[in-house]
Design a protein around this motif. Sequence first.
Motif, PDB file in Angstrom:
ATOM      1  N   ALA A  71      -8.216   7.670  10.518  1.00  9.63           N
ATOM      2  CA  ALA A  71      -7.814   8.895  10.618  1.00  9.63           C
ATOM      3  C   ALA A  71      -6.500   9.373  10.775  1.00  9.63           C
ATOM      4  CB  ALA A  71      -8.644   9.169  12.150  1.00  9.63           C
ATOM      5  N   ASP A  72      -5.644   8.717  11.055  1.00 15.57           N
ATOM      6  CA  ASP A  72      -4.373   8.938  11.217  1.00 15.57           C
ATOM      7  C   ASP A  72      -3.448   8.676   9.781  1.00 15.57           C
ATOM      8  OD1 ASP A  72      -4.549  10.297  13.744  1.00 15.57           O
ATOM      9  OD2 ASP A  72      -4.149   8.154  14.744  1.00 15.57           O
ATOM     10  N   ALA A  73      -4.047   7.891   8.954  1.00 19.35           N
ATOM     11  CA  ALA A  73      -3.271   7.475   7.820  1.00 19.35           C
ATOM     12  C   ALA A  73      -2.824   8.301   6.737  1.00 19.35           C
ATOM     13  CB  ALA A  73      -4.116   5.972   7.227  1.00 19.35           C
ATOM     14  N   ASP A  74      -1.745   8.392   6.483  1.00 20.60           N
ATOM     15  CA  ASP A  74      -1.732   9.145   5.191  1.00 20.60           C
ATOM     16  C   ASP A  74      -1.598   8.305   4.083  1.00 20.60           C
ATOM     17  OD1 ASP A  74      -0.083  11.228   6.551  1.00 20.60           O
ATOM     18  OD2 ASP A  74       1.092   9.648   7.103  1.00 20.60           O
ATOM     19  N   ILE A  75      -1.640   6.880   3.773  1.00 20.00           N
ATOM     20  CA  ILE A  75      -1.951   6.236   2.587  1.00 20.00           C
ATOM     21  C   ILE A  75      -2.875   4.856   3.352  1.00 20.00           C
ATOM     22  CG2 ILE A  75      -0.712   4.422   1.137  1.00 20.00           C
ATOM     23  CD1 ILE A  75       1.762   6.161   1.280  1.00 20.00           C
ATOM     24  N   ILE A  76      -3.908   4.735   2.703  1.00 17.54           N
ATOM     25  CA  ILE A  76      -4.793   3.669   2.812  1.00 17.54           C
ATOM     26  C   ILE A  76      -4.741   2.440   1.830  1.00 17.54           C
ATOM     27  CG2 ILE A  76      -7.249   3.193   3.049  1.00 17.54           C
ATOM     28  CD1 ILE A  76      -7.697   6.054   4.202  1.00 17.54           C
ATOM     29  N   ALA A  77      -4.198   1.352   2.058  1.00 15.76           N
ATOM     30  CA  ALA A  77      -4.164   0.277   1.319  1.00 15.76           C
ATOM     31  C   ALA A  77      -5.288  -0.604   1.288  1.00 15.76           C
ATOM     32  CB  ALA A  77      -3.134  -0.728   1.593  1.00 15.76           C
ATOM     33  N   ARG A  97      -8.434  11.017   6.463  1.00 16.14           N
ATOM     34  CA  ARG A  97      -8.084  12.315   6.667  1.00 16.14           C
ATOM     35  C   ARG A  97      -7.889  13.008   5.130  1.00 16.14           C
ATOM     36  NH1 ARG A  97      -3.379  14.263   5.271  1.00 16.14           N
ATOM     37  NH2 ARG A  97      -2.289  12.327   4.771  1.00 16.14           N
ATOM     38  N   LYS A  98      -8.346  14.135   5.025  1.00 16.84           N
ATOM     39  CA  LYS A  98      -8.342  14.779   3.865  1.00 16.84           C
ATOM     40  C   LYS A  98      -7.031  14.709   3.157  1.00 16.84           C
ATOM     41  CE  LYS A  98      -9.851  19.042   1.320  1.00 16.84           C
ATOM     42  NZ  LYS A  98     -10.378  20.587   1.384  1.00 16.84           N
ATOM     43  N   GLY A  99      -6.897  14.346   1.910  1.00 22.18           N
ATOM     44  CA  GLY A  99      -5.862  14.347   1.142  1.00 22.18           C
ATOM     45  C   GLY A  99      -4.864  12.933   1.189  1.00 22.18           C
ATOM     46  N   ALA A 100      -5.669  12.071   1.854  1.00 20.83           N
ATOM     47  CA  ALA A 100      -4.800  10.884   2.178  1.00 20.83           C
ATOM     48  C   ALA A 100      -4.739   9.928   0.696  1.00 20.83           C
ATOM     49  CB  ALA A 100      -5.285   9.932   3.345  1.00 20.83           C
ATOM     50  N   GLY A 120     -14.833  11.575  -4.287  1.00 14.96           N
ATOM     51  CA  GLY A 120     -14.590  13.143  -5.125  1.00 14.96           C
ATOM     52  C   GLY A 120     -13.260  13.182  -5.086  1.00 14.96           C
ATOM     53  N   ASP A 121     -12.759  14.815  -4.622  1.00 17.20           N
ATOM     54  CA  ASP A 121     -11.571  15.345  -5.064  1.00 17.20           C
ATOM     55  C   ASP A 121     -11.061  15.503  -3.239  1.00 17.20           C
ATOM     56  OD1 ASP A 121     -13.041  17.207  -3.954  1.00 17.20           O
ATOM     57  OD2 ASP A 121     -12.640  18.732  -5.416  1.00 17.20           O
ATOM     58  N   ARG A 122     -11.720  14.877  -2.665  1.00 19.60           N
ATOM     59  CA  ARG A 122     -11.023  14.978  -0.989  1.00 19.60           C
ATOM     60  C   ARG A 122      -9.880  14.224  -0.859  1.00 19.60           C
ATOM     61  NH1 ARG A 122     -14.059  13.334   2.914  1.00 19.60           N
ATOM     62  NH2 ARG A 122     -12.722  14.262   4.613  1.00 19.60           N
ATOM     63  N   PHE A 123      -9.949  12.952  -1.661  1.00 25.62           N
ATOM     64  CA  PHE A 123      -8.740  11.939  -1.537  1.00 25.62           C
ATOM     65  C   PHE A 123      -8.247  11.728  -2.933  1.00 25.62           C
ATOM     66  CE2 PHE A 123     -11.818  11.144   1.884  1.00 25.62           C
ATOM     67  CZ  PHE A 123     -11.014  10.869   2.877  1.00 25.62           C
ATOM     68  N   GLN A 124      -6.865  11.121  -2.872  1.00 30.91           N
ATOM     69  CA  GLN A 124      -6.100  10.647  -4.076  1.00 30.91           C
ATOM     70  C   GLN A 124      -6.534   9.462  -4.073  1.00 30.91           C
ATOM     71  OE1 GLN A 124      -2.144  12.168  -4.861  1.00 30.91           O
ATOM     72  NE2 GLN A 124      -2.049  12.532  -2.762  1.00 30.91           N
ATOM     73  N   VAL A 125      -6.828   8.830  -5.376  1.00 30.77           N
ATOM     74  CA  VAL A 125      -6.902   7.482  -5.588  1.00 30.77           C
ATOM     75  C   VAL A 125      -6.020   6.905  -6.519  1.00 30.77           C
ATOM     76  CG1 VAL A 125      -8.702   5.767  -6.377  1.00 30.77           C
ATOM     77  CG2 VAL A 125      -9.470   7.650  -5.018  1.00 30.77           C
ATOM     78  N   ALA A 126      -5.566   5.692  -6.230  1.00 31.54           N
ATOM     79  CA  ALA A 126      -4.487   5.136  -7.176  1.00 31.54           C
ATOM     80  C   ALA A 126      -4.814   3.689  -7.544  1.00 31.54           C
ATOM     81  CB  ALA A 126      -3.096   5.065  -6.581  1.00 31.54           C
ATOM     82  N   ARG A 127      -4.733   3.295  -8.397  1.00 34.29           N
ATOM     83  CA  ARG A 127      -4.745   1.655  -8.900  1.00 34.29           C
ATOM     84  C   ARG A 127      -3.566   0.930  -8.406  1.00 34.29           C
ATOM     85  NH1 ARG A 127      -8.517  -0.198 -12.477  1.00 34.29           N
ATOM     86  NH2 ARG A 127      -8.959   1.610 -13.271  1.00 34.29           N
ATOM     87  N   ASN A 154       2.608   4.921 -10.374  1.00 32.29           N
ATOM     88  CA  ASN A 154       4.165   5.966  -9.906  1.00 32.29           C
ATOM     89  C   ASN A 154       3.787   7.237  -9.656  1.00 32.29           C
ATOM     90  OD1 ASN A 154       6.591   6.638  -9.856  1.00 32.29           O
ATOM     91  ND2 ASN A 154       7.108   6.722 -12.407  1.00 32.29           N
ATOM     92  N   LEU A 155       3.762   7.621  -8.343  1.00 34.40           N
ATOM     93  CA  LEU A 155       3.400   8.629  -7.807  1.00 34.40           C
ATOM     94  C   LEU A 155       4.510   9.270  -6.866  1.00 34.40           C
ATOM     95  CD1 LEU A 155      -0.224   8.315  -6.892  1.00 34.40           C
ATOM     96  CD2 LEU A 155       0.409   9.511  -9.132  1.00 34.40           C
ATOM     97  N   PRO A 156       4.613  10.424  -6.666  1.00 32.23           N
ATOM     98  CA  PRO A 156       5.701  10.896  -5.378  1.00 32.23           C
ATOM     99  C   PRO A 156       5.522  10.084  -4.202  1.00 32.23           C
ATOM    100  CG  PRO A 156       4.822  12.859  -6.762  1.00 32.23           C
ATOM    101  CD  PRO A 156       3.797  11.673  -7.035  1.00 32.23           C
ATOM    102  N   GLU A 157       4.298   9.785  -3.817  1.00 34.50           N
ATOM    103  CA  GLU A 157       3.781   9.200  -2.538  1.00 34.50           C
ATOM    104  C   GLU A 157       4.424   7.823  -2.525  1.00 34.50           C
ATOM    105  OE1 GLU A 157       0.905  12.795  -2.924  1.00 34.50           O
ATOM    106  OE2 GLU A 157       1.805  11.187  -4.189  1.00 34.50           O
ATOM    107  N   THR A 158       3.979   7.176  -3.652  1.00 37.46           N
ATOM    108  CA  THR A 158       4.295   5.959  -3.814  1.00 37.46           C
ATOM    109  C   THR A 158       5.548   5.556  -4.063  1.00 37.46           C
ATOM    110  OG1 THR A 158       3.903   5.943  -6.212  1.00 37.46           O
ATOM    111  CG2 THR A 158       2.051   5.287  -4.679  1.00 37.46           C
TER     112      THR A 158
END
Length: 335
Positions: A71-77, A97-100, A120-127, A154-158
């Motif tokens: 719930a508190d994570a901004d990034i989920i590995a 969390r939505k947008g994580a 769906g579009d509630r989360f970002q997904v990266a390989r 290569n994303l701003p978050e990463t």
Amino acid sequence: MAAARVAVHGAGSVGCFIGGCWQAAGIDVTFIGRPNFVEDIANHGLTLSDSNGWEAHLDKVDYRTEPTGLADADIIALTVKSAATADAAREIAKHGRKGALVISFQNGISNVDVLKRELGDRFQVARGMVQYNVAFLGEGRFHKGVAGHLYTENLPETQALAQRIGDGPAALKLSDDMLGIAWGKLLINLNNAVAALSGRTLLDELSQRDYRRVVAASQREGLRLLKRAGIEPAKIGGVAPSLLPFIIGSPDWLFRNVFLAKWKIDAKARSSMNDDLIARRRTEVDYLNGELVALANRMGTDAPINRRIVELVRLAEKGVDPWGPATLRREVLGR
């Protein structure tokens, strides 16, 4: 802006090593995984090491079994086994969390598609991609036994995450060609099934040319399929994908003295698929050799070598004894 908080979902050997290294670098990490690891880490803390002699110990580790920790994570590995991806995605959808940002540090190719379909579009997904092997040595100890890097998109978050992690055994490298990297890693990971069928450590298995001949044949078959599909695998490490079968299948004197010496595989390293067979868990072979079988099926052709390896791993999951080098070579290659 507050520093991103990380949750490692499916924190087994690889997840504990990555998350532990990140926590050692000062990142707020929550681990979510198996009950047996909860007790082990509670009793011993988390000790991390690699083949270069680096070591770190963490006394305080937030390791849980419940997905509410997402719930508190901004990034989920995400480091669950591939067969559990859909279930893990549903847990993320419920508790995350939505947008994580969800980074798939998993074997195979299709996990990202599963995540995007479920989330769906509630989360970002990266390989992502883990180039190295991690062994659980007991008493909270996780050892990186093979040289290699950790990759993601290569994303701003990463970019921000990579900067916070800095250098170290779980440093994060960024790429704009993660699909190519994933296919390049899959070609290397075709050794996992052969190592598991051998029942040996990676160093012992790779020291036997008959085992390597099976791996090289599966790689050649994979390269032919990828070329036919118009897919270009990326170079992973110092070897171009087209050269892998020649190097893997080379004579012992050449392989041991030139190639094996450069790959820095220590005596503790073993295939995670071998660990799954020992624990009587379902393996990830469908997401490695099986990805090539599925690709062949989509193109209306066959992948007999990789298909036979998948069949043998399925038998091994039921308790079939390990295969000797020459016996496995004859069984898969027919010669």
